[in-house]
Design a protein around this motif. Structure first.
Motif, PDB file in Angstrom:
ATOM      1  N   VAL A   1       0.833  -1.204   0.000  1.00 16.50           N
ATOM      2  CA  VAL A   1       0.000   0.000   0.000  1.00 16.50           C
ATOM      3  C   VAL A   1       0.870   1.257   0.000  1.00 16.50           C
ATOM      4  N   ASN A   2       1.901   1.276   0.846  1.00 20.10           N
ATOM      5  CA  ASN A   2       2.770   2.444   0.915  1.00 20.10           C
ATOM      6  C   ASN A   2       3.454   2.705  -0.418  1.00 20.10           C
ATOM      7  N   GLN A   3       3.957   1.637  -1.047  1.00 24.40           N
ATOM      8  CA  GLN A   3       4.610   1.795  -2.349  1.00 24.40           C
ATOM      9  C   GLN A   3       3.619   2.305  -3.390  1.00 24.40           C
ATOM     10  N   TYR A   4       2.422   1.766  -3.346  1.00 25.70           N
ATOM     11  CA  TYR A   4       1.373   2.163  -4.282  1.00 25.70           C
ATOM     12  C   TYR A   4       1.058   3.656  -4.126  1.00 25.70           C
ATOM     13  N   LEU A   5       0.890   4.095  -2.886  1.00 23.63           N
ATOM     14  CA  LEU A   5       0.560   5.491  -2.621  1.00 23.63           C
ATOM     15  C   LEU A   5       1.683   6.422  -3.052  1.00 23.63           C
ATOM     16  N   ILE A   6       2.900   6.088  -2.660  1.00 26.99           N
ATOM     17  CA  ILE A   6       4.043   6.952  -2.973  1.00 26.99           C
ATOM     18  C   ILE A   6       4.247   7.052  -4.480  1.00 26.99           C
ATOM     19  N   LYS A   7       4.219   5.908  -5.151  1.00 27.83           N
ATOM     20  CA  LYS A   7       4.402   5.895  -6.604  1.00 27.83           C
ATOM     21  C   LYS A   7       3.308   6.691  -7.308  1.00 27.83           C
ATOM     22  N   GLY A   8       2.057   6.507  -6.882  1.00 29.05           N
ATOM     23  CA  GLY A   8       0.947   7.222  -7.502  1.00 29.05           C
ATOM     24  C   GLY A   8       1.054   8.726  -7.329  1.00 29.05           C
ATOM     25  N   GLN A   9       1.428   9.168  -6.132  1.00 29.64           N
ATOM     26  CA  GLN A   9       1.531  10.598  -5.864  1.00 29.64           C
ATOM     27  C   GLN A   9       2.700  11.236  -6.605  1.00 29.64           C
ATOM     28  N   ILE A  10       3.825  10.540  -6.658  1.00 32.98           N
ATOM     29  CA  ILE A  10       4.970  11.065  -7.403  1.00 32.98           C
ATOM     30  C   ILE A  10       4.641  11.158  -8.890  1.00 32.98           C
ATOM     31  N   THR A  11       3.950  10.146  -9.402  1.00 30.94           N
ATOM     32  CA  THR A  11       3.553  10.152 -10.819  1.00 30.94           C
ATOM     33  C   THR A  11       2.653  11.334 -11.127  1.00 30.94           C
ATOM     34  N   GLN A  12       1.630  11.557 -10.281  1.00 28.07           N
ATOM     35  CA  GLN A  12       0.725  12.692 -10.483  1.00 28.07           C
ATOM     36  C   GLN A  12       1.498  14.009 -10.461  1.00 28.07           C
ATOM     37  N   PHE A  13       2.378  14.159  -9.485  1.00 32.15           N
ATOM     38  CA  PHE A  13       3.136  15.407  -9.344  1.00 32.15           C
ATOM     39  C   PHE A  13       3.995  15.666 -10.570  1.00 32.15           C
ATOM     40  N   VAL A  14       4.752  14.679 -11.001  1.00 27.18           N
ATOM     41  CA  VAL A  14       5.675  14.854 -12.127  1.00 27.18           C
ATOM     42  C   VAL A  14       4.924  15.130 -13.419  1.00 27.18           C
ATOM     43  N   ILE A  15       3.892  14.332 -13.696  1.00 23.32           N
ATOM     44  CA  ILE A  15       3.146  14.487 -14.952  1.00 23.32           C
ATOM     45  C   ILE A  15       2.545  15.882 -15.063  1.00 23.32           C
ATOM     46  N   PHE A  16       1.874  16.334 -13.994  1.00 23.14           N
ATOM     47  CA  PHE A  16       1.181  17.611 -14.099  1.00 23.14           C
ATOM     48  C   PHE A  16       2.114  18.803 -13.975  1.00 23.14           C
ATOM     49  N   THR A  17       3.206  18.669 -13.239  1.00 26.22           N
ATOM     50  CA  THR A  17       4.187  19.748 -13.198  1.00 26.22           C
ATOM     51  C   THR A  17       4.774  19.964 -14.590  1.00 26.22           C
ATOM     52  N   LEU A  18       5.169  18.891 -15.247  1.00 27.34           N
ATOM     53  CA  LEU A  18       5.735  18.994 -16.595  1.00 27.34           C
ATOM     54  C   LEU A  18       4.694  19.464 -17.610  1.00 27.34           C
ATOM     55  N   PHE A  19       3.443  18.985 -17.443  1.00 33.45           N
ATOM     56  CA  PHE A  19       2.374  19.389 -18.353  1.00 33.45           C
ATOM     57  C   PHE A  19       2.153  20.898 -18.305  1.00 33.45           C
ATOM     58  N   TYR A  20       2.057  21.450 -17.095  1.00 28.31           N
ATOM     59  CA  TYR A  20       1.810  22.886 -16.972  1.00 28.31           C
ATOM     60  C   TYR A  20       3.041  23.709 -17.323  1.00 28.31           C
ATOM     61  N   MET A  21       4.239  23.181 -17.088  1.00 29.93           N
ATOM     62  CA  MET A  21       5.440  23.877 -17.536  1.00 29.93           C
ATOM     63  C   MET A  21       5.426  24.038 -19.053  1.00 29.93           C
ATOM     64  N   ALA A  22       5.059  22.967 -19.747  1.00 30.47           N
ATOM     65  CA  ALA A  22       4.987  23.029 -21.208  1.00 30.47           C
ATOM     66  C   ALA A  22       3.899  24.003 -21.652  1.00 30.47           C
ATOM     67  N   LEU A  23       2.742  23.972 -20.986  1.00 35.29           N
ATOM     68  CA  LEU A  23       1.620  24.835 -21.352  1.00 35.29           C
ATOM     69  C   LEU A  23       1.964  26.309 -21.153  1.00 35.29           C
ATOM     70  N   PHE A  24       2.527  26.651 -19.994  1.00 36.20           N
ATOM     71  CA  PHE A  24       2.857  28.049 -19.714  1.00 36.20           C
ATOM     72  C   PHE A  24       4.055  28.517 -20.545  1.00 36.20           C
ATOM     73  N   SER A  25       4.973  27.621 -20.859  1.00 41.52           N
ATOM     74  CA  SER A  25       6.108  27.985 -21.725  1.00 41.52           C
ATOM     75  C   SER A  25       5.608  28.338 -23.123  1.00 41.52           C
ATOM     76  N   PHE A  26       4.640  27.561 -23.604  1.00 39.36           N
ATOM     77  CA  PHE A  26       4.042  27.871 -24.903  1.00 39.36           C
ATOM     78  C   PHE A  26       3.343  29.220 -24.860  1.00 39.36           C
ATOM     79  N   ASP A  27       2.647  29.498 -23.752  1.00 41.97           N
ATOM     80  CA  ASP A  27       1.979  30.789 -23.567  1.00 41.97           C
ATOM     81  C   ASP A  27       2.989  31.927 -23.612  1.00 41.97           C
ATOM     82  N   LEU A  28       4.152  31.738 -22.984  1.00 44.18           N
ATOM     83  CA  LEU A  28       5.203  32.755 -22.991  1.00 44.18           C
ATOM     84  C   LEU A  28       5.702  33.006 -24.408  1.00 44.18           C
TER      85      LEU A  28
END
Length: 199
Positions: free
Chosen positions: A40-67
């Motif tokens: 369970v701990n591995q599942y939670l940690i992996k899931g949260q890190i995945t969400q953080f990385v995917i959306f951080t990179l997604f919005y970086m790309a989106l706002f960079s395009f806006d710039l």
């Protein structure tokens, strides 16, 4: 467009990636009963890190395009439409107007990380709430509440506003505290439910 993205960001997060998680948790195949207690701990940690990385990179790309679009459209622009008159009350704004490109790069990094953190918040809400239809109103309500606080989240999510370092710092601190509490409590609830399921 940027304002719409900011205000409705939790809904975008859920629609893009969490809907499947919500559907699973509504059925009898709840992940808690599919996962061994030891993982369970591995599942939670992996899931949260995945969400953080995917959306951080997604919005970086989106706002960079806006710039890039803004650089093309407003190249050699000279007017700040009166914003420069507020620099007397804000050392931060004075610095931002003196270094607009660095300001926007800072904005891209900080806000993308903030959105990545909120992706973790919506993810843990989807896992921890038994009545998963509540994920939508709670995640959106929490988001709007943070915008309505005395030190609104908008203070650090928007460049070139008249607020100074105190407002900027307190805004970021309150955002991190609220998100941190939700993530910690949500993780505790998921682990508790998992423990009770296997006891």
């Amino acid at each position: 467009m940027q304002l719409i993205i900011m205000l409705l960001m939790p809904i975008f997060l859920i629609l893009i990636t969490l809907q499947r998680k919500i559907e699973i948790s509504q059925g009898k195949s709840n992940y808690i009963f599919q996962t061994r207690m030891g993982t369970v701990n591995q599942y939670l940690i992996k899931g949260q890190i995945t969400q953080f990385v995917i959306f951080t990179l997604f919005y970086m790309a989106l706002f960079s395009f806006d710039l890039l679009v803004n650089i093309v459209l407003f190249h050699k622009g000279t007017s700040f439409k009166g914003v420069e008159n507020s620099t007397i009350n804000s050392h931060l704004l004075n610095l931002e107007l003196a270094h607009p490109y660095l300001t926007y790069i800072r904005f891209i990094i900080i806000v993308s990380i903030a959105f990545g953190i909120y992706a973790v918040v919506t993810y843990i809400l989807a896992l921890s709430l038994k009545k998963t239809f509540l994920v939508y109103p709670i995640s959106l309500g929490l988001w709007i509440m943070m915008f309505a606080l005395p030190y609104s989240s908008s203070y650090f999510m928007q460049p070139f506003i008249e607020f100074d370092w105190k407002e900027y710092g307190m805004s970021m601190l309150s955002y991190l505290l609220i998100c941190g509490v939700v993530i910690i409590v949500g993780n505790w609830i998921v682990r508790l439910r998992s423990h009770n399921s296997y006891c």
